[in-house]
Scaffold this motif. Structure first.
Motif, PDB file in Angstrom:
ATOM      1  N   TYR A 102      -1.861   2.994  -9.263  1.00  0.00           N
ATOM      2  CA  TYR A 102      -1.096   2.953  -8.015  1.00  0.00           C
ATOM      3  C   TYR A 102      -1.080   1.549  -7.428  1.00  0.00           C
ATOM      4  CZ  TYR A 102       0.504   4.024  -3.310  1.00  0.00           C
ATOM      5  OH  TYR A 102       1.218   4.039  -2.137  1.00  0.00           O
ATOM      6  N   ASP A 103      -2.234   0.883  -7.429  1.00  0.00           N
ATOM      7  CA  ASP A 103      -2.312  -0.465  -6.871  1.00  0.00           C
ATOM      8  C   ASP A 103      -1.513  -1.465  -7.704  1.00  0.00           C
ATOM      9  OD1 ASP A 103      -4.023   0.387  -4.809  1.00  0.00           O
ATOM     10  OD2 ASP A 103      -5.768   0.221  -6.141  1.00  0.00           O
ATOM     11  N   GLU A 104      -1.502  -1.267  -9.029  1.00  0.00           N
ATOM     12  CA  GLU A 104      -0.765  -2.172  -9.904  1.00  0.00           C
ATOM     13  C   GLU A 104       0.741  -2.006  -9.759  1.00  0.00           C
ATOM     14  OE1 GLU A 104      -2.378  -1.001 -13.606  1.00  0.00           O
ATOM     15  OE2 GLU A 104      -4.320  -1.999 -13.288  1.00  0.00           O
ATOM     16  N   TYR A 127       8.261   7.496  -8.819  1.00  0.00           N
ATOM     17  CA  TYR A 127       7.362   7.151  -7.727  1.00  0.00           C
ATOM     18  C   TYR A 127       5.909   7.292  -8.180  1.00  0.00           C
ATOM     19  CZ  TYR A 127      11.676   7.908  -5.126  1.00  0.00           C
ATOM     20  OH  TYR A 127      12.982   7.847  -4.684  1.00  0.00           O
ATOM     21  N   LEU A 128       5.079   6.402  -7.651  1.00  0.00           N
ATOM     22  CA  LEU A 128       3.639   6.513  -7.839  1.00  0.00           C
ATOM     23  C   LEU A 128       3.041   7.065  -6.558  1.00  0.00           C
ATOM     24  CD1 LEU A 128       2.923   3.118  -9.605  1.00  0.00           C
ATOM     25  CD2 LEU A 128       2.579   5.378 -10.614  1.00  0.00           C
ATOM     26  N   LEU A 129       2.037   7.911  -6.704  1.00  0.00           N
ATOM     27  CA  LEU A 129       1.378   8.427  -5.505  1.00  0.00           C
ATOM     28  C   LEU A 129      -0.098   8.648  -5.759  1.00  0.00           C
ATOM     29  CD1 LEU A 129       0.780  11.781  -5.643  1.00  0.00           C
ATOM     30  CD2 LEU A 129       3.250  11.817  -5.567  1.00  0.00           C
ATOM     31  N   PRO A 155       0.815  -1.220   0.000  1.00  0.00           N
ATOM     32  CA  PRO A 155       0.000   0.000   0.000  1.00  0.00           C
ATOM     33  C   PRO A 155       0.846   1.267   0.000  1.00  0.00           C
ATOM     34  CG  PRO A 155       0.115  -0.875   2.208  1.00  0.00           C
ATOM     35  CD  PRO A 155       0.847  -1.867   1.334  1.00  0.00           C
ATOM     36  N   GLY A 156       2.151   1.134   0.128  1.00  0.00           N
ATOM     37  CA  GLY A 156       3.026   2.296   0.140  1.00  0.00           C
ATOM     38  C   GLY A 156       3.098   2.943   1.501  1.00  0.00           C
ATOM     39  N   ALA A 157       3.796   4.046   1.570  1.00  0.00           N
ATOM     40  CA  ALA A 157       3.947   4.793   2.824  1.00  0.00           C
ATOM     41  C   ALA A 157       2.968   5.949   2.838  1.00  0.00           C
ATOM     42  CB  ALA A 157       5.373   5.303   2.963  1.00  0.00           C
ATOM     43  N   VAL A 201       2.598   7.018  -1.151  1.00  0.00           N
ATOM     44  CA  VAL A 201       3.622   7.032  -2.183  1.00  0.00           C
ATOM     45  C   VAL A 201       4.477   5.770  -2.091  1.00  0.00           C
ATOM     46  CG1 VAL A 201       5.202   8.341  -0.692  1.00  0.00           C
ATOM     47  CG2 VAL A 201       5.549   8.339  -3.162  1.00  0.00           C
ATOM     48  N   LYS A 202       4.922   5.305  -3.258  1.00  0.00           N
ATOM     49  CA  LYS A 202       5.834   4.168  -3.313  1.00  0.00           C
ATOM     50  C   LYS A 202       6.630   4.212  -4.612  1.00  0.00           C
ATOM     51  CE  LYS A 202       2.250   1.030  -5.166  1.00  0.00           C
ATOM     52  NZ  LYS A 202       1.494  -0.220  -4.898  1.00  0.00           N
ATOM     53  N   PRO A 203       7.843   3.668  -4.609  1.00  0.00           N
ATOM     54  CA  PRO A 203       8.594   3.592  -5.861  1.00  0.00           C
ATOM     55  C   PRO A 203       7.836   2.763  -6.883  1.00  0.00           C
ATOM     56  CG  PRO A 203      10.018   3.157  -3.981  1.00  0.00           C
ATOM     57  CD  PRO A 203       8.616   3.153  -3.459  1.00  0.00           C
ATOM     58  N   GLU A 204       7.961   3.145  -8.143  1.00  0.00           N
ATOM     59  CA  GLU A 204       7.333   2.362  -9.202  1.00  0.00           C
ATOM     60  C   GLU A 204       8.024   1.014  -9.293  1.00  0.00           C
ATOM     61  OE1 GLU A 204       6.138   2.806 -13.922  1.00  0.00           O
ATOM     62  OE2 GLU A 204       7.971   3.712 -13.151  1.00  0.00           O
ATOM     63  N   GLY A 205       7.223  -0.058  -9.475  1.00  0.00           N
ATOM     64  CA  GLY A 205       7.786  -1.399  -9.536  1.00  0.00           C
ATOM     65  C   GLY A 205       7.523  -2.077 -10.852  1.00  0.00           C
TER      66      GLY A 205
END
Length: 368
Positions: A103-105, A338-340, A35-37, A360-364
């Protein structure tokens, strides 16, 4: 420009539910539904707050942020800026809005470019570019322009004129009319407003033409002169149209693209079919009621980012973020992405969002 994707082998940060400052978030594999930070960003009543997305955290640049690359996003009232272009020296930028599910993907779709921050106003998208012929086609949108208690509707009709048998760029055609609660005034028009500014390189010490919509008076100013002059509403310089308000000039003029919602869906083929005659009805349809719509955002020139005009939910009964995902590039290395998503505002008012809650989280990498 599109950069290499952030290495998915890095561990992603998980929501740090505690509000303790500096507490390291836990990490999980992004393909397990990370879910990110979560980051809470109190936006001050005046000034900006800066955010780095690497951790993520609120940061305080050594200066006002204009010469440092240690921040990725800045928030000022209801504006969001990236550390790029007109906002900062970093290698940042953003793209969006993207579908909320992005974002979820964990990975953004292929994108054609990243948007760098740039200065401009309501007229910044008055044209569509034909990359094959290298030609600008006017969209024929109608714009509202306000100066105190007076307002006008303006439609750009053309960007080219023929001189000595050859087409010349930045010779504008336009029509406009004053709009009051009592009705619409007579339509006025010009076919030779000179925005050439000395050629395609537009030297800063060469003047271009400006106009006062109330009197029809035309003056020529260099960009520096225009910033100090009160004798104009709109200034024309190559492919840009400046508004004499906020960063554009001292007169306090504001403007709005009354057809801005159409821009993203307009294809070049559709725009190319439009003419002065076919779009006269679009111009005539704008009256006092249309220009008094409370959802319209009237502004002078300012700095635009990928978020401008898209990150807020204009249909919500109270200020709220739109349900989109966003891709943001690191200002520090110009490669990490990053995705947010913006979850909510706490304590929002007409003047600002209060506290912004985002994830927010780094794109994977996509799931295999």
């Amino acid at each position: 420009m599109n950069r290499s994707l952030f290495a998915a082998s890095l561990l992603f940060v998980l929501c740090a539910c505690s509000e303790e400052v500096g507490k390291p978030p836990t990490t999980v594999d992004p393909r397990d539904g990370d879910p990110g930070a979560t980051l809470e960003v109190p936006v001050p009543a005046e000034g900006r707050v800066f955010v780095s997305l690497e951790n993520p955290e609120i940061v305080t640049p050594a200066d006002d942020g204009s010469s440092s690359s240690d921040w990725d996003l800045a928030f000022e009232k209801y504006d969001v800026f990236t550390n790029s272009g007109a906002s900062g020296p970093g290698e940042g930028g953003a793209f969006g809005p993207l579908d909320a599910s992005t974002y979820d993907e964990g990975i953004a779709p292929a994108i054609p470019f990243l948007t760098k921050d740039e200065s401009g106003g309501a007229f910044r998208d008055f044209w569509a570019y034909d990359p094959t012929a290298h030609v600008l086609w006017v969209r024929y949108h109608v714009f509202g322009v306000r100066d105190g208690d007076k307002q006008w509707k303006v439609q750009i009709l053309g960007y080219y004129a023929e001189q000595q048998g050859a087409p010349v760029a930045a010779i504008y055609r336009l029509r406009w009319a004053e709009v009051t609660s009592a009705g619409v005034g007579a339509t006025q028009s010009l076919a030779d407003l000179d925005g050439t500014a000395g050629g395609s390189q537009a030297p800063e010490d060469v003047a271009s033409e400006c106009i006062d919509l109330g009197t029809g008076a035309r003056t020529k100013h260099t960009p520096a002169e225009a910033l100090a002059a009160n004798d104009w509403h709109l200034c024309f310089r190559r492919a840009s149209i400046r508004v004499n308000g906020e960063l554009g000039g001292p007169r306090g003029v504001t403007a709005v693209d009354l057809h801005a919602s159409e821009t993203k869906g307009e294809t070049l083929d559709v725009v190319k079919t439009r003419t002065d005659e076919t779009e006269l009805a679009r111009f005539d349809a704008i009256g006092y009621a249309e220009m008094s719509d409370p959802k319209l955002v009237w502004r002078g020139d300012r700095v635009f980012s990928a978020f401008t005009e898209y990150w807020l939910d204009r249909e919500a009964s109270a200020p709220a973020p739109a349900n989109f995902s966003w891709l943001v590039q690191s200002a520090a290395d110009g490669a990490s992405r990053y995705l947010l998503v913006f979850d909510r505002f706490d304590g929002a008012t007409a003047d600002g969002p209060g506290k912004i809650v985002l994830r927010v989280k780094p794109e994977g990498l996509p799931q295999e």
